[in-house]
Structures are given as structure tokens and as C-alpha cells.
Enzyme design. Structure first.
Site, short mmCIF file in Angstrom:
data_model
loop_
_atom_site.label_atom_id
_atom_site.label_comp_id
_atom_site.label_asym_id
_atom_site.label_seq_id
_atom_site.Cartn_x
_atom_site.Cartn_y
_atom_site.Cartn_z
CG ASP A 1 -2.23 1.11 1.27
OD1 ASP A 1 -1.79 1.34 0.42
OD2 ASP A 1 -2.12 1.45 2.58
CG ASP B 1 -4.13 4.01 -3.22
OD1 ASP B 1 -2.68 3.64 -2.42
OD2 ASP B 1 -5.08 4.32 -2.52
#
Length: 421
Positions: A109, A293
Site C-alpha cells: 500500500d 495508489d
């Protein structure tokens, strides 16, 4: 799930321990340090008709509001008051911590920066050693979940290839919104960790930070390679700590600075515009700020930009998946999107704009449908976070987060023009 009383009791006991300082900022770079390249897998959480859009929009909302809020752990029931949705699609890597030898599966992440384990206390428990505890608590709220747990400092080995000797992490006491994974390895900006400790406002180094500080890697950056896939649990991703893997990209690696527009500037944010049909075609999204992201699945656009795209593509909302669908004839006539980032233009082909048809069942879709991966971020343009270039975008380009120079790199790959979807 711990009751509020039991959770508060554990918290009080931990807070009574003496605080152990996290590793100092002293920097030593070994002359023989070299980049460390590690494979990692794409994972599907089979959630039936659960909507990817709900998950990603919740994440976008958390980005706009900030992900660093710490719940009041002494208020009964407060720890379970955060809305949570199971992750549906993500990339994961395996780690071992300390001397346990047990493997833990963590989501990769770049939209967060804390590393923590313990999301599956029954299936794959984690208990930190008493000597590793700092006496503090760590807490992070995500768009689709949260965790609160004990801060500890121990070694972490990522993918059997990189061992950081002294990494501050969290051991979950309570968490929600995570299914079939043990936690998160946060690879975003360090500032996202500031304020995630219950005592104090200090920041926590990421795994990339620690690897650089310990002299394990020569550069303070991470290179990420994703690839589109038509099968489940495909180990087709790669993390390169401290460098880039030039075998994974074909075009020049182009860098742009992290955007100065808030709140995108808090994340791995960039400025971009998007046109439809050609580099000078219809404007879908004027030049604006947003986020890159790995933890978001779809490619999300501000509501007005999404409405323009929906009109141009002819997509119709599917109530089951929350995605747009198009007919085979519409797909045959679908045009490329062009992303204008810095002085560079990246083509996002018609095939890149659709969900892999072989994996429609993984999102609760029908086998013969064609779903689009571009969707609504849930807010109009002008918020300072008008897009998220998520995993489905990053599968088509090599991606670099250069921490030292506060910049983002992108390059075309052999999969930029792939037609596998």
C-alpha cells in the site's frame, strides 16, 4: 473482537510500560549496498456482489479527510464504530517478523505508511515479544477499515530478500475491514505516520526508510511493477527497494514532482489532465491534483469528469458491481484515454479501461459482460484530490516513488498495450 472494557484494560497496561525510542535518524549507507528486488502476488478476495466502487470511494473519502485520526480507545465501543468493508482486490507480499519463522501476508500500500500485522488472530496469530514493546499504541483509520494495536520494534524480512533489523510496527489488538490478509506494509510518505501513536506526535519510519537508514539499499526509493492478469493469485508483481528494475519497463522513466496541492500532497500525489480519443482530444479532466495508489483498485475521477467519460464511452451503470458496462460494439469503438503528466503523455488503451473478463466472477459480475475500471471518486472536481490512479492504471506502467527527491516516476512497459483483458 475485544469488548471496550477489555480493550481499554489492555491499552492501560501497555501505556504503563516505559517508552522505548524508535530508531534514530542517523544515516549510514554501505558502499556495497544494492537494490533488492522481490516478487509479490495479486490476490482476489472473493466477495460475491460486494462493490469495488464502495471500497475505493471510501478510501478516497479517507484520503480527503486524512487517514491519521486516532480513535478514543477509552470510550466503550469506539474501536468498532468505524465503517468497514472487506478488501476485494489487492497486491500482497509475505513477511516474517523477528525469529518466529511464521509468514504473514500484507497488502502492498503506497496510500498509507504504517506497517502492522495481526488482522487474523485466530487463523494466523501474532504476539510480539515483551522486550520489543515500546509502551505505546498505534492506530490508523482507512477508508475500508481500521486497526489499533501495540507498537513494537523488531526485525522484518520482506519476501525472503530484504531484512530490516529495527522496524517500528503495530501488532493489532483490534481491526476491521481486512479479509484473508494479516495487515499492511505501508510504503507511502513518512508523514502519514505522524500522529498515529496514541502517546506523542512523533512519526514512524516506513520499511523503505529503515532499509535506507540501515544501509541496506543505495537509494531512498522504491520501484513497483504490476502486470494485468487473467488468473487468481498470480505472483506477477515486483517490489524493488532502493532502485528500479530496468527489465520491467520499455520507455524512458519520466519523473514529476509530488504535487503541492493539498490534500494530494500528503500522499504520492501528482498533477495530471486526461483527454479522450487523442492527446488533443476531448478533455475529460483538466489539469488538477490527485493520487497514485497501489491500494485502490479502480481508476477514480472527480464526479464531473466521470460524467464526461461515461457520456463518451456510452457506459451504463451495473447495479450489481457498481461499475459501468458497455456492449461489444461499444468496446470495439472505445477510444484511448491520454494522461498528461508533466511534459509526458501516457496512453491508456481501450483494453486497459476494461476489467479482465476472465475474472468477472471475482467482482460478482456476469461472465459475458464488459466492465469499465474508470469510475466516480464520489466528489466534484476542485477538492484538491480529483483522481486516484489505482492498481488498474498502475498495471500498465512502471511506477517509482522517489522519497529523497519527492517525485514520482512512470514508464511504459511490455503490458502498456496488452490486450489480455
Amino acid at each position: 473482537m475485544l469488548s471496550g472494557f477489555r480493550f481499554a484494560s489492555v491499552a492501560i497496561a501497555v501505556l504503563s510500560l516505559p517508552l522505548t525510542p524508535t530508531p534514530a535518524d542517523a544515516l549510514y549507507i554501505r558502499r556495497d549496498a544494492s537494490p533488492v528486488t522481490l516478487p509479490f502476488a495479486r490476490r482476489f478476495n472473493m466477495t460475491g456482489a460486494a462493490k469495488l466502487l464502495d471500497i475505493d470511494q471510501a478510501r478516497a473519502k479517507a484520503f480527503r479527510n486524512g487517514t491519521r485520526a486516532v480513535p478514543n480507545i477509552f470510550q466503550a465501543g469506539a474501536a468498532v464504530s468505524v465503517p468497514a468493508t472487506n478488501q476485494a482486490v489487492d497486491y500482497v507480499t509475505t513477511v516474517t517478523i523477528g525469529n518466529s519463522g511464521r509468514e504473514y501476508t500484507l497488502i502492498v500500500d503506497t496510500g498509507s505508511s504504517n506497517t502492522w500485522v495481526g488482522a487474523r488472530p485466530l487463523e494466523n496469530p501474532f504476539v510480539p515479544s515483551l522486550t520489543s514493546l515500546t509502551g505505546n499504541l498505534m492506530s490508523v483509520t482507512y477508508g475500508s477499515g481500521f486497526f489499533t494495536g501495540l507498537e513494537f520494534v523488531d526485525s522484518i524480512t520482506v519476501g525472503n530478500g530484504l531484512t530490516v533489523e529495527s522496524q517500528p510496527m503495530g501488532a493489532a489488538l483490534v481491526s476491521e475491514g481486512f479479509s484473508d490478509v494479516d495487515g499492511i506494509i505501508g510504503l507511502g510518505p513518512t508523514d502519514l505516520t505522524c500522529g498515529t501513536l496514541v502517546l506523542g506526535t512523533s512519526c514512524i519510519p516506513t520499511v523503505t526508510d529503515s532499509a535506507f537508514s540501515e544501509g541496506l539499499i543505495p537509494e531512498h526509493l522504491i520501484g513497483i511493477s504490476f502486470e494485468p492478469t487473467t488468473s487468481l493469485d498470480n505472483t506477477n508483481g515486483e517490489l524493488t527497494f532502493g532502485g528500479v528494475d530496468s527489465s520491467k519497463f520499455t520507455g524512458p522513466l519520466e519523473f514529476v514532482p509530488i504535487t503541492s496541492t493539498s490534500p494530494s500532497s500528503m500522499f504520492v500525489g501528482i498533477d495530471q489532465s486526461i483527454t479522450f480519443g487523442s492527446p488533443t482530444g476531448t478533455t475529460v479532466l483538466p489539469m488538477t491534483a490527485g493520487v497514485t495508489d497501489t491500494g485502490t483498485t479502480l481508476l477514480l475521477l472527480a464526479s464531473d469528469a466521470f460524467a464526461t467519460y461515461q457520456s463518451l464511452s456510452g457506459g451504463v451503470l451495473d447495479p450489481t458491481t457498481g461499475l459501468l458496462t458497455i456492449t461489444p460494439d461499444q468496446f470495439a469503438n472505445l477510444k484511448s484515454l491520454f494522461f498528461h503528466i508533466g511534459s509526458n503523455t501516457f496512453e491508456f488503451t481501450p483494453n486497459a479501461q476494461i476489467w479482465p473478463r476472465a475474472l468477472n466472477s471475482a467482482i460478482g459480475g456476469t461472465d459475458d459482460a464488459i466492465y469499465l475500471v474508470i469510475n466516480d471518486i464520489g466528489s466534484p472536481s476542485g477538492t484538491g484530490l480529483d483522481f486516484i490512479d489505482g492498481m488498474t492504471f498502475l498495471e500498465r506502467f512502471y511506477y517509482v516513488f522517489d522519497v529523497t527527491n519527492s517525485r514520482v516516476g512512470l514508464a511504459t512497459t511490455p503490458f502498456t498495450d496488452a490486450t489480455t483483458n
